[in-house]
Design an enzyme around this catalytic site. Sequence first.
Site, PDB file in Angstrom:
ATOM      1  N   HIS A 227      11.684  -1.214  -0.794  1.00 46.66           N
ATOM      2  CA  HIS A 227      10.918  -1.203  -2.050  1.00 46.66           C
ATOM      3  C   HIS A 227      10.653   0.262  -2.394  1.00 46.66           C
ATOM      4  O   HIS A 227       9.611   0.828  -2.082  1.00 46.66           O
ATOM      5  CB  HIS A 227       9.600  -1.972  -1.901  1.00 46.66           C
ATOM      6  CG  HIS A 227       8.689  -1.769  -3.078  1.00 46.66           C
ATOM      7  ND1 HIS A 227       8.985  -2.253  -4.328  1.00 46.66           N
ATOM      8  CD2 HIS A 227       7.519  -1.101  -3.205  1.00 46.66           C
ATOM      9  CE1 HIS A 227       8.021  -1.897  -5.164  1.00 46.66           C
ATOM     10  NE2 HIS A 227       7.126  -1.189  -4.508  1.00 46.66           N
TER      11      HIS A 227
ATOM     12  N   ASP B 167      10.270  -6.337  -7.708  1.00 53.26           N
ATOM     13  CA  ASP B 167      11.556  -5.754  -8.121  1.00 53.26           C
ATOM     14  C   ASP B 167      12.493  -6.846  -8.630  1.00 53.26           C
ATOM     15  O   ASP B 167      13.202  -6.662  -9.620  1.00 53.26           O
ATOM     16  CB  ASP B 167      12.191  -5.020  -6.932  1.00 53.26           C
ATOM     17  CG  ASP B 167      11.192  -4.081  -6.274  1.00 53.26           C
ATOM     18  OD1 ASP B 167      10.635  -3.246  -6.986  1.00 53.26           O
ATOM     19  OD2 ASP B 167      10.941  -4.219  -5.065  1.00 53.26           O
TER      20      ASP B 167
ATOM     21  N   ARG C 112      -0.207   7.520  -2.472  1.00 49.15           N
ATOM     22  CA  ARG C 112       0.286   8.897  -2.533  1.00 49.15           C
ATOM     23  C   ARG C 112      -0.577   9.682  -3.533  1.00 49.15           C
ATOM     24  O   ARG C 112      -1.035   9.123  -4.508  1.00 49.15           O
ATOM     25  CB  ARG C 112       1.729   8.885  -3.027  1.00 49.15           C
ATOM     26  CG  ARG C 112       2.535  10.075  -2.608  1.00 49.15           C
ATOM     27  CD  ARG C 112       3.927   9.962  -3.136  1.00 49.15           C
ATOM     28  NE  ARG C 112       4.754   9.105  -2.308  1.00 49.15           N
ATOM     29  CZ  ARG C 112       6.030   9.364  -2.022  1.00 49.15           C
ATOM     30  NH1 ARG C 112       6.609  10.432  -2.484  1.00 49.15           N
ATOM     31  NH2 ARG C 112       6.732   8.559  -1.287  1.00 49.15           N
TER      32      ARG C 112
ATOM     33  N   ASN D 282       2.067   0.148   0.063  1.00 48.33           N
ATOM     34  CA  ASN D 282       3.243   1.012   0.259  1.00 48.33           C
ATOM     35  C   ASN D 282       3.040   2.063   1.349  1.00 48.33           C
ATOM     36  O   ASN D 282       1.912   2.481   1.577  1.00 48.33           O
ATOM     37  CB  ASN D 282       3.562   1.730  -1.058  1.00 48.33           C
ATOM     38  CG  ASN D 282       4.377   0.824  -1.957  1.00 48.33           C
ATOM     39  OD1 ASN D 282       5.212   0.077  -1.504  1.00 48.33           O
ATOM     40  ND2 ASN D 282       4.103   0.905  -3.257  1.00 48.33           N
TER      41      ASN D 282
HETATM   42  P1  NAX Z   1      -6.007   0.372  -5.244  1.00 44.53           P
HETATM   43  O1  NAX Z   1      -6.176   1.788  -4.787  1.00 44.53           O
HETATM   44  O2  NAX Z   1      -6.569  -0.074  -6.546  1.00 44.53           O
HETATM   45  O3  NAX Z   1      -6.592  -0.601  -4.116  1.00 44.53           O
HETATM   46  C1  NAX Z   1      -6.339  -0.439  -2.771  1.00 44.53           C
HETATM   47  C2  NAX Z   1      -7.588  -0.909  -2.047  1.00 44.53           C
HETATM   48  O4  NAX Z   1      -7.308  -0.897  -0.654  1.00 44.53           O
HETATM   49  C3  NAX Z   1      -8.806  -0.006  -2.260  1.00 44.53           C
HETATM   50  O5  NAX Z   1      -9.886  -0.789  -2.753  1.00 44.53           O
HETATM   51  C4  NAX Z   1      -9.076   0.562  -0.871  1.00 44.53           C
HETATM   52  O6  NAX Z   1     -10.461   0.725  -0.625  1.00 44.53           O
HETATM   53  C5  NAX Z   1      -8.475  -0.536   0.004  1.00 44.53           C
HETATM   54  N1  NAX Z   1      -8.116  -0.115   1.356  1.00 44.53           N
HETATM   55  C6  NAX Z   1      -7.622   1.097   1.768  1.00 44.53           C
HETATM   56  N2  NAX Z   1      -7.473   1.083   3.100  1.00 44.53           N
HETATM   57  C7  NAX Z   1      -7.860  -0.131   3.531  1.00 44.53           C
HETATM   58  C8  NAX Z   1      -7.947  -0.733   4.804  1.00 44.53           C
HETATM   59  N3  NAX Z   1      -7.624  -0.059   5.920  1.00 44.53           N
HETATM   60  N4  NAX Z   1      -8.396  -2.011   4.909  1.00 44.53           N
HETATM   61  C9  NAX Z   1      -8.756  -2.692   3.815  1.00 44.53           C
HETATM   62  N5  NAX Z   1      -8.716  -2.169   2.559  1.00 44.53           N
HETATM   63  C10 NAX Z   1      -8.269  -0.913   2.437  1.00 44.53           C
HETATM   64  O7  NAX Z   1      -4.441   0.090  -5.145  1.00 44.53           O
HETATM   65  P2  NAX Z   1      -3.608  -1.098  -5.805  1.00 44.53           P
HETATM   66  O8  NAX Z   1      -3.150  -0.691  -7.154  1.00 44.53           O
HETATM   67  O9  NAX Z   1      -4.344  -2.370  -5.633  1.00 44.53           O
HETATM   68  O10 NAX Z   1      -2.291  -1.055  -4.874  1.00 44.53           O
HETATM   69  C11 NAX Z   1      -2.348  -1.427  -3.521  1.00 44.53           C
HETATM   70  C12 NAX Z   1      -1.053  -1.076  -2.832  1.00 44.53           C
HETATM   71  O11 NAX Z   1       0.042  -1.814  -3.395  1.00 44.53           O
HETATM   72  C13 NAX Z   1      -0.641   0.412  -2.964  1.00 44.53           C
HETATM   73  O12 NAX Z   1      -0.198   0.858  -1.706  1.00 44.53           O
HETATM   74  C14 NAX Z   1       0.513   0.359  -3.927  1.00 44.53           C
HETATM   75  O13 NAX Z   1       1.384   1.456  -3.767  1.00 44.53           O
HETATM   76  C15 NAX Z   1       1.154  -0.947  -3.541  1.00 44.53           C
HETATM   77  N6  NAX Z   1       2.111  -1.547  -4.468  1.00 44.53           N
HETATM   78  C16 NAX Z   1       3.151  -2.243  -3.932  1.00 44.53           C
HETATM   79  C17 NAX Z   1       4.084  -2.889  -4.713  1.00 44.53           C
HETATM   80  C18 NAX Z   1       5.226  -3.662  -4.098  1.00 44.53           C
HETATM   81  O14 NAX Z   1       6.047  -4.184  -4.865  1.00 44.53           O
HETATM   82  N7  NAX Z   1       5.360  -3.777  -2.776  1.00 44.53           N
HETATM   83  C19 NAX Z   1       4.003  -2.825  -6.196  1.00 44.53           C
HETATM   84  C20 NAX Z   1       2.661  -2.461  -6.698  1.00 44.53           C
HETATM   85  C21 NAX Z   1       1.933  -1.414  -5.903  1.00 44.53           C
HETATM   86  O15 NAX Z   1       2.408  -0.146  -6.263  1.00 44.53           O
END
Ligand code: NAX
Length: 328
Positions: free
Chosen positions: A188, A160, A88, A133
């Site tokens: 979540h 969580d 987001r 997410n």
């Molecule tokens: P980052 O932005 O550091 O890393 C995400 C990576 O995904 C980037 O390197 C980007 O290039 C890559 N990416 C984007 N689209 C892609 C695709 N189609 N194929 C392969 N790679 C792709 O984010 P990060 O802090 O690592 O978080 C990743 C995700 O986890 C986010 O969506 C975040 O909101 C989510 N989370 C989920 C949690 C949960 O409990 N379910 C908690 C932690 C986190 O907030």
Amino acid sequence: MKIVVTGAAGQISYSLIPFLCEKGVFNCSSKIDLNLVEIPQAMQRLEGVVKELEDSAYSNVNKILTFDDISLAVEDADWCLLVGSIPRGIVFKGKEIKERADLLQINGGIFTKQGQAIGERSKDTCKILVVGNPANTNALIGQKNARNPRQTWMAMTMLDALRAKAQLALKIGCHVDDIYRLAVFGNHSPTMYPDLENAVINGSKVSTLMDDQDWVEKQFLPKIQQRGAEIIHARGASSASSAARAACETVKAVEHKTRDGDIFNAAVISDGSYGINEGVFSGFPLISDGEGNIEIVRDFSLSDFAKSKISITSRELDEERNLVGDLL
Ligand code: NAX
């Protein structure tokens, strides 16, 4: 075993992949192959990650490959950890993504493609954990597009649950490992419901150790529901090492038999249990037999207060499903 991680050059994966490379995570005696996936623009960053993994000389790792094409990466996969997604606030095609509906559509596009590839090419026994997410609804999109009922799709609610355990342990003055049957229901998102009514500490129900509903309602619930935002505020970035540990703990929980009397947490497709509508991905208490099978634990008793909280998060999951109806 072949393990796929998407978003492999991102901040969560930077901590997650080293955890996965340690012995004892997967229930197998063979070494693991890692297939790391990124978007084309991040491949150079990913090469840096791979160099560090090589330098770590893991005895449990056989081969590390990188991909910018999901369909090649998931061939014969045993596990897919879908971490990559668009956060987001990012500017996408000239527009800042602020609304959940926009985020759902954009990430929905990613998970449609990933689901199709996994359904067609990964093993029928493949386990898929969605971390990116909005994780629950991304898992729904992925699973619907995979059209492979033998595969097991989950979304991550373990973080969580770990947060809830940590806060309860501080309140009671026990160790986190002494806590059993602490389940997180629902999405979540800030509507999630971490339940203490069925939690047990060293054989005693929490309700017999603590009589403080005020703390539960005014401090505990808001703290867990808003913990992600609290971390972002303090760190200037979202949770990474704790999210990575939670993802690894989910893999371990599925791969190994659940300890007697306990449960583990992930979101799976609802069968209507606990009043959560069928067909959405919801957090539930689960157990694993350590042989690849997981199931919902159905003996939790819930008060009217708990039911009212679960109905809020269940409604949000229904709304999210309606927003992505065209992708299912
Ligand atoms: P980052 O932005 O550091 O890393 C995400 C990576 O995904 C980037 O390197 C980007 O290039 C890559 N990416 C984007 N689209 C892609 C695709 N189609 N194929 C392969 N790679 C792709 O984010 P990060 O802090 O690592 O978080 C990743 C995700 O986890 C986010 O969506 C975040 O909101 C989510 N989370 C989920 C949690 C949960 O409990 N379910 C908690 C932690 C986190 O907030």
